[in-house]
Structures are given as structure tokens and as C-alpha cells.
Design a protein around this motif. Sequence first.
Motif, PDB file in Angstrom:
ATOM      1  N   ASP A  85       0.847  -1.184   0.000  1.00 44.42           N
ATOM      2  CA  ASP A  85       0.000   0.000   0.000  1.00 44.42           C
ATOM      3  C   ASP A  85       0.887   1.240   0.000  1.00 44.42           C
ATOM      4  N   LEU A  86       0.978   1.900  -1.148  1.00 44.85           N
ATOM      5  CA  LEU A  86       1.808   3.088  -1.319  1.00 44.85           C
ATOM      6  C   LEU A  86       0.973   4.269  -1.800  1.00 44.85           C
ATOM      7  N   GLU A  87      -0.251   4.303  -1.370  1.00 51.18           N
ATOM      8  CA  GLU A  87      -1.144   5.384  -1.782  1.00 51.18           C
ATOM      9  C   GLU A  87      -0.553   6.745  -1.419  1.00 51.18           C
ATOM     10  N   ASN A  88      -0.579   7.649  -2.389  1.00 47.06           N
ATOM     11  CA  ASN A  88      -0.123   9.026  -2.202  1.00 47.06           C
ATOM     12  C   ASN A  88       1.364   9.130  -1.833  1.00 47.06           C
ATOM     13  N   ALA A  89       2.136   8.086  -2.098  1.00 43.72           N
ATOM     14  CA  ALA A  89       3.576   8.114  -1.786  1.00 43.72           C
ATOM     15  C   ALA A  89       4.338   8.914  -2.838  1.00 43.72           C
ATOM     16  N   ASN A  90       5.496   9.410  -2.449  1.00 45.68           N
ATOM     17  CA  ASN A  90       6.361  10.157  -3.371  1.00 45.68           C
ATOM     18  C   ASN A  90       7.541   9.274  -3.747  1.00 45.68           C
ATOM     19  N   LEU A  91       7.523   8.790  -4.991  1.00 38.41           N
ATOM     20  CA  LEU A  91       8.584   7.922  -5.502  1.00 38.41           C
ATOM     21  C   LEU A  91       9.313   8.592  -6.668  1.00 38.41           C
ATOM     22  N   THR A  92       9.371   9.911  -6.629  1.00 46.57           N
ATOM     23  CA  THR A  92      10.028  10.660  -7.697  1.00 46.57           C
ATOM     24  C   THR A  92      11.477  10.208  -7.871  1.00 46.57           C
ATOM     25  N   GLY A  93      11.833   9.869  -9.101  1.00 47.53           N
ATOM     26  CA  GLY A  93      13.209   9.477  -9.390  1.00 47.53           C
ATOM     27  C   GLY A  93      13.613   8.115  -8.844  1.00 47.53           C
ATOM     28  N   SER A 110       6.961  10.325 -10.951  1.00 49.20           N
ATOM     29  CA  SER A 110       7.645  11.033 -12.033  1.00 49.20           C
ATOM     30  C   SER A 110       9.143  10.722 -12.052  1.00 49.20           C
ATOM     31  N   GLY A 111       9.645  10.431 -13.244  1.00 46.43           N
ATOM     32  CA  GLY A 111      11.065  10.135 -13.393  1.00 46.43           C
ATOM     33  C   GLY A 111      11.480   8.764 -12.896  1.00 46.43           C
ATOM     34  N   MET A 112      10.530   7.924 -12.530  1.00 41.77           N
ATOM     35  CA  MET A 112      10.847   6.591 -12.005  1.00 41.77           C
ATOM     36  C   MET A 112      11.304   5.655 -13.122  1.00 41.77           C
ATOM     37  N   MET A 113      12.225   4.765 -12.794  1.00 38.86           N
ATOM     38  CA  MET A 113      12.633   3.699 -13.695  1.00 38.86           C
ATOM     39  C   MET A 113      12.180   2.377 -13.091  1.00 38.86           C
ATOM     40  N   ALA A 114      11.282   1.685 -13.792  1.00 43.93           N
ATOM     41  CA  ALA A 114      10.754   0.417 -13.303  1.00 43.93           C
ATOM     42  C   ALA A 114      10.740  -0.581 -14.458  1.00 43.93           C
ATOM     43  N   ASN A 115      11.914  -0.891 -14.962  1.00 42.28           N
ATOM     44  CA  ASN A 115      12.045  -1.810 -16.081  1.00 42.28           C
ATOM     45  C   ASN A 115      12.022  -3.263 -15.593  1.00 42.28           C
ATOM     46  N   TYR A 116      11.466  -4.141 -16.423  1.00 41.40           N
ATOM     47  CA  TYR A 116      11.344  -5.565 -16.080  1.00 41.40           C
ATOM     48  C   TYR A 116      10.570  -5.755 -14.770  1.00 41.40           C
ATOM     49  N   ASN A 173      -2.932  -0.747  -8.782  1.00 39.91           N
ATOM     50  CA  ASN A 173      -3.797   0.421  -8.847  1.00 39.91           C
ATOM     51  C   ASN A 173      -2.931   1.680  -8.920  1.00 39.91           C
ATOM     52  N   LEU A 174      -2.857   2.272 -10.121  1.00 34.31           N
ATOM     53  CA  LEU A 174      -2.075   3.482 -10.344  1.00 34.31           C
ATOM     54  C   LEU A 174      -2.992   4.641 -10.713  1.00 34.31           C
ATOM     55  N   LYS A 175      -4.208   4.575 -10.274  1.00 36.42           N
ATOM     56  CA  LYS A 175      -5.223   5.561 -10.622  1.00 36.42           C
ATOM     57  C   LYS A 175      -4.839   6.953 -10.121  1.00 36.42           C
ATOM     58  N   GLU A 176      -5.004   7.940 -11.002  1.00 37.78           N
ATOM     59  CA  GLU A 176      -4.737   9.350 -10.673  1.00 37.78           C
ATOM     60  C   GLU A 176      -3.302   9.590 -10.214  1.00 37.78           C
ATOM     61  N   SER A 177      -2.370   8.824 -10.726  1.00 38.62           N
ATOM     62  CA  SER A 177      -0.963   8.975 -10.342  1.00 38.62           C
ATOM     63  C   SER A 177      -0.194   9.812 -11.353  1.00 38.62           C
ATOM     64  N   GLU A 178       0.972  10.319 -10.918  1.00 35.34           N
ATOM     65  CA  GLU A 178       1.849  11.093 -11.787  1.00 35.34           C
ATOM     66  C   GLU A 178       2.938  10.167 -12.318  1.00 35.34           C
ATOM     67  N   LEU A 179       2.970   9.996 -13.641  1.00 37.31           N
ATOM     68  CA  LEU A 179       3.910   9.072 -14.267  1.00 37.31           C
ATOM     69  C   LEU A 179       4.700   9.755 -15.385  1.00 37.31           C
ATOM     70  N   VAL A 180       4.982  11.025 -15.223  1.00 32.65           N
ATOM     71  CA  VAL A 180       5.700  11.785 -16.241  1.00 32.65           C
ATOM     72  C   VAL A 180       7.152  11.302 -16.333  1.00 32.65           C
ATOM     73  N   ASN A 181       7.598  11.047 -17.557  1.00 23.34           N
ATOM     74  CA  ASN A 181       8.985  10.608 -17.809  1.00 23.34           C
ATOM     75  C   ASN A 181       9.337   9.285 -17.122  1.00 23.34           C
ATOM     76  N   VAL A 182       8.365   8.436 -16.914  1.00 24.05           N
ATOM     77  CA  VAL A 182       8.608   7.125 -16.299  1.00 24.05           C
ATOM     78  C   VAL A 182       9.060   6.124 -17.364  1.00 24.05           C
ATOM     79  N   SER A 183       9.898   5.174 -16.968  1.00 25.62           N
ATOM     80  CA  SER A 183      10.316   4.098 -17.872  1.00 25.62           C
ATOM     81  C   SER A 183       9.748   2.774 -17.373  1.00 25.62           C
ATOM     82  N   PHE A 184       8.899   2.153 -18.211  1.00 24.62           N
ATOM     83  CA  PHE A 184       8.299   0.855 -17.900  1.00 24.62           C
ATOM     84  C   PHE A 184       8.744  -0.200 -18.920  1.00 24.62           C
ATOM     85  N   SER A 185       9.879  -0.054 -19.541  1.00 26.42           N
ATOM     86  CA  SER A 185      10.285  -0.972 -20.594  1.00 26.42           C
ATOM     87  C   SER A 185      10.396  -2.411 -20.088  1.00 26.42           C
TER      88      SER A 185
END
Length: 214
Positions: free
Chosen positions: A57-65, A84-90, A97-109
Amino acid sequence: MKLIFTFSSLTLLFSLISPPVLAENPAQLQQLLKTKKCIGCDLRQVKLSNVDLSNADLENANLTGAVLDRVNLKNANLTKANLSGMMANYANFIKANLKESELVNVSFSYSNLSQADLSNSDLNRMRANYSKFVRANLSKADFNGTSFDRSDLSYANLTFGKLEQATFTNTKMRGVDLTNAELCPSSIQVAPYCANLSSADLTDIKGLESGFVP
């Protein structure tokens, strides 16, 4: 010649061999790893790999970068989180549940977000190449400049999404619902401002604007 290592030299050597887990707030990181619950936590710049955070449960958490490569976040709650700016590859985000989250410049490759809920989220300039979004809920999300090249979005819900300048080259889009999605700014079909669907599998796609040229 004798080799003499001071304590500080040994500490530096081992730190280079085994990089520590880093975070802006170590106490909250330990809370997350121990309880899988860290609502509203400050986890900016956290670096984790091969960690099981399923059902966390990480609701409203800040995981920037943050760097979360190969992390298991299946069924995790990341509602309204700032990623924002998170790297979560593989990584594994199946049914997350990522509803209403900020995912700017995220990498999900190479990650799996099948059946995840990303509705009403900001996905501007997200890189999600070679990933899976099968049956994911992406309705009312903002995809401006996002790349889904060579990914699988089969039967995903993109209704009312903003897809200007998003790219779907060689993407599997079978059964995708694009009803009321904005593929071009103000519905003006002028390249390169429209979504790029070149070589995408558009079999049984729904809601594609009449006359739109991929």
C-alpha cells in the motif's frame, strides 16, 4: 610490498562491491520493506531491485526518481502516487492500482502492467516499450509524447485518453477501445502532432476516428 588497508579503505571497497539500498528517508523505506504499507511516504530516489512488494500500500507516496527495476508490485496500491522520473524496467505491476498517479517521464520498458488501473493518470513522455498493458484501464489518461512501441495493449481501455504525439509503432492493439480518445490536437490530423499507429495491429479496434490515417 605489503598491502595496507585502513578501515575507511575497506569500507569504500565493500560499498563499491555491494551498493547499499538508498532512499531519502531510510526509516520509511524500512517500514515499507517490513510491513508493505507506507501511505504518503517520502521515498524519493529510492533504489530497489528484485524486491517483492506485491499487495503493498503506497497510496499518495512520493517515488520521484525511484529505481524499481525487477520489483514485484503486483496488486499494489499506488493511487495518487507521484512516480515522475521513475525507472521500473522488467517490473511486475499486474493488477496494480495506479489511478490518478503522476507518471511523467517514467520508464516501464519490458514491464508487465496487464489489468492495471492507470485511469486519470498523467503519462506524459512515458517510455513503455516492449511492455504489456493487456486489458489495462488507461481511460482519461494523458499520453502526450508517450512511447508504446512494440508493446502489447490488447483489449486495453483508452477511452477519453489524450494521445497526441504518442507512438504505437509495431504495437499489438487488438480489441483496444479508443472511443472518444484524442488522437490529434483539436482533431486536426497534421503530422507529427497526431498519434503514430504505424504498423500497429488494429484488429477489432473500437472507436478509431473515421478517416484517421495511422
